[in-house]
Design a protein around this motif. Structure first.
Motif, short mmCIF file in Angstrom:
data_model
loop_
_atom_site.label_atom_id
_atom_site.label_comp_id
_atom_site.label_asym_id
_atom_site.label_seq_id
_atom_site.Cartn_x
_atom_site.Cartn_y
_atom_site.Cartn_z
N VAL A 1 -45.57 7.53 -43.23
CA VAL A 1 -45.63 8.80 -43.19
C VAL A 1 -44.44 9.31 -43.93
O VAL A 1 -43.29 8.82 -43.42
CB VAL A 1 -46.04 9.37 -41.98
N LEU A 2 -44.39 10.02 -44.99
CA LEU A 2 -43.05 10.69 -45.55
C LEU A 2 -42.91 12.07 -45.09
O LEU A 2 -43.79 12.91 -45.12
CB LEU A 2 -43.39 10.39 -46.92
N ASP A 3 -41.63 12.29 -44.94
CA ASP A 3 -41.25 13.74 -44.85
C ASP A 3 -39.97 13.67 -45.63
O ASP A 3 -38.93 13.36 -44.79
CB ASP A 3 -41.13 14.17 -43.45
N SER B 1 -35.37 19.01 -38.14
CA SER B 1 -35.01 18.60 -37.04
C SER B 1 -35.74 17.25 -36.45
O SER B 1 -35.39 16.93 -35.31
CB SER B 1 -35.75 19.93 -35.82
N GLY B 2 -36.38 16.71 -37.31
CA GLY B 2 -36.71 15.33 -37.11
C GLY B 2 -38.12 15.19 -36.40
O GLY B 2 -38.41 14.17 -35.99
N SER C 1 -30.79 15.16 -35.74
CA SER C 1 -31.96 14.68 -35.69
C SER C 1 -32.34 13.49 -34.98
O SER C 1 -33.18 12.79 -34.27
CB SER C 1 -32.80 15.04 -36.99
N LEU C 2 -31.30 12.46 -35.43
CA LEU C 2 -31.16 11.23 -35.03
C LEU C 2 -30.81 11.23 -33.46
O LEU C 2 -31.43 10.18 -32.69
CB LEU C 2 -30.31 10.28 -35.70
N GLU C 3 -29.99 11.98 -33.15
CA GLU C 3 -29.67 11.84 -31.61
C GLU C 3 -30.80 12.49 -30.81
O GLU C 3 -31.35 12.08 -29.57
CB GLU C 3 -28.37 13.07 -31.60
N ARG C 4 -31.68 13.28 -31.27
CA ARG C 4 -32.62 13.93 -30.90
C ARG C 4 -33.89 12.86 -30.61
O ARG C 4 -34.65 12.65 -29.70
CB ARG C 4 -33.46 15.02 -31.46
N LEU C 5 -33.97 11.80 -31.74
CA LEU C 5 -34.96 10.74 -31.78
C LEU C 5 -34.77 9.80 -30.41
O LEU C 5 -35.54 9.49 -29.96
CB LEU C 5 -34.78 10.22 -33.11
N ARG C 6 -33.49 9.55 -30.34
CA ARG C 6 -32.95 8.70 -29.26
C ARG C 6 -33.67 9.04 -27.78
O ARG C 6 -33.94 8.14 -26.98
CB ARG C 6 -31.75 8.48 -29.22
N LYS C 7 -33.86 10.34 -27.70
CA LYS C 7 -34.24 10.83 -26.44
C LYS C 7 -35.86 10.47 -26.34
O LYS C 7 -36.06 10.26 -24.96
CB LYS C 7 -34.04 12.16 -26.28
N TYR C 8 -36.43 9.81 -27.08
CA TYR C 8 -37.63 9.50 -27.11
C TYR C 8 -37.87 8.08 -27.12
O TYR C 8 -38.84 7.48 -27.17
CB TYR C 8 -38.57 9.88 -28.13
N ASP C 9 -36.92 7.37 -26.88
CA ASP C 9 -36.88 5.85 -26.74
C ASP C 9 -37.64 5.44 -25.29
O ASP C 9 -37.48 6.09 -24.30
CB ASP C 9 -35.37 5.33 -26.80
#
Length: 244
Positions: free
Chosen positions: A202-204, A209-210, A236-244
């Motif tokens: 998937v491309l964005d 905000s990621g 957004s990368l910091e936000r992504l880590r919360k979904y690990d």
């Protein structure tokens, strides 16, 4: 695979191969809707639409035949309509499929007219045929029994209409207060599951905000994309880590 680069969208898209992604979901600047500088960087509407034509052509170049393209926008002004009519409708092999409305009921409102509480989402396909995995996106029926005597409800639920209702309250766990145009992750997951299988790409290229990146991670899809703003990229990368 999750790949997010801090880069200009046009420069990033040029690095991608022809027919290399399975779905495009983008939320570009709307042009003079948000006060931030990134939404006010063009001298005129036509200059903005010319820019839109360039990146949209690139998105369809990298999109596989038989795949889908989704783009968020607003009809607060006529610019998004002009983008549809003058850009998307002139893309070779781009076929209009849906105009989806994301409706919500929160935030301030005027008392002089009906409050505007929706954003718009256009769906096009590259070619006339495209995958649609209906069973992966069904929602509960409002009535337990079908009112038509010759029909019965699908045990998995019904296919959503083209009006999607989802509030995005500032108190929700996913709300990122540092980005003004965040889209709900659950709606992005619906798009992704409707047209792709686990492992698809998937491309964005306007990651913001990621949320699309996070939706890919949660659904087992690969994500490729970019974000030009360094602050948004880092957060957004910091936000992504919360979904690990």
């Amino acid at each position: 695979m999750i790949e997010l680069q801090q880069a200009n969208c046009l420069e990033y898209l040029k690095t991608l191969s022809d027919s290399s992604v399975d779905l495009v979901v983008v939320d570009p600047p709307y042009f003079e809707i948000i006060k931030d500088s990134w939404d006010n960087q063009w001298e005129s509407e036509q200059e903005y639409l010319d820019w839109c034509n360039t990146w949209t052509q690139e998105c369809f170049r990298v999109l596989k035949p038989g795949s889908c393209f989704y783009v968020w926008g607003t009809t607060k002004t006529d610019t998004f309509l002009k983008y549809k009519l003058n850009v998307l409708n002139n893309i070779t092999d781009a076929h209009y499929q849906n105009w989806i409305v994301w409706a919500y009921d929160w935030g301030g409102r005027t008392k002089k007219k009906f409050p505007r509480k929706h954003e718009d989402l256009l769906m096009y396909s590259k070619g006339k045929e495209f995958p649609f995995y209906a069973d992966d996106i069904r929602v509960p029926y409002k009535m337990k029994k079908n009112i038509r005597t010759t029909a019965s409800n699908n045990p998995l639920g019904k296919i959503p209409t083209d009006v999607w209702t989802k509030n995005n309250h500032t108190t929700s766990k996913e709300y990122a207060g540092w980005h003004p145009t965040q889209k709900p992750i659950v709606l992005l997951e619906r798009i992704i599951k409707a047209h792709t299988s686990p492992g698809d790409v998937v491309l964005d290229c306007f990651s913001g905000s990621g949320s699309t990146m996070i939706a890919c991670k949660r659904t087992g899809r690969s994500f490729v994309g970019c974000e030009f703003d360094r602050e948004y990229y880092d957060k957004s990368l910091e936000r992504l880590r919360k979904y690990d």
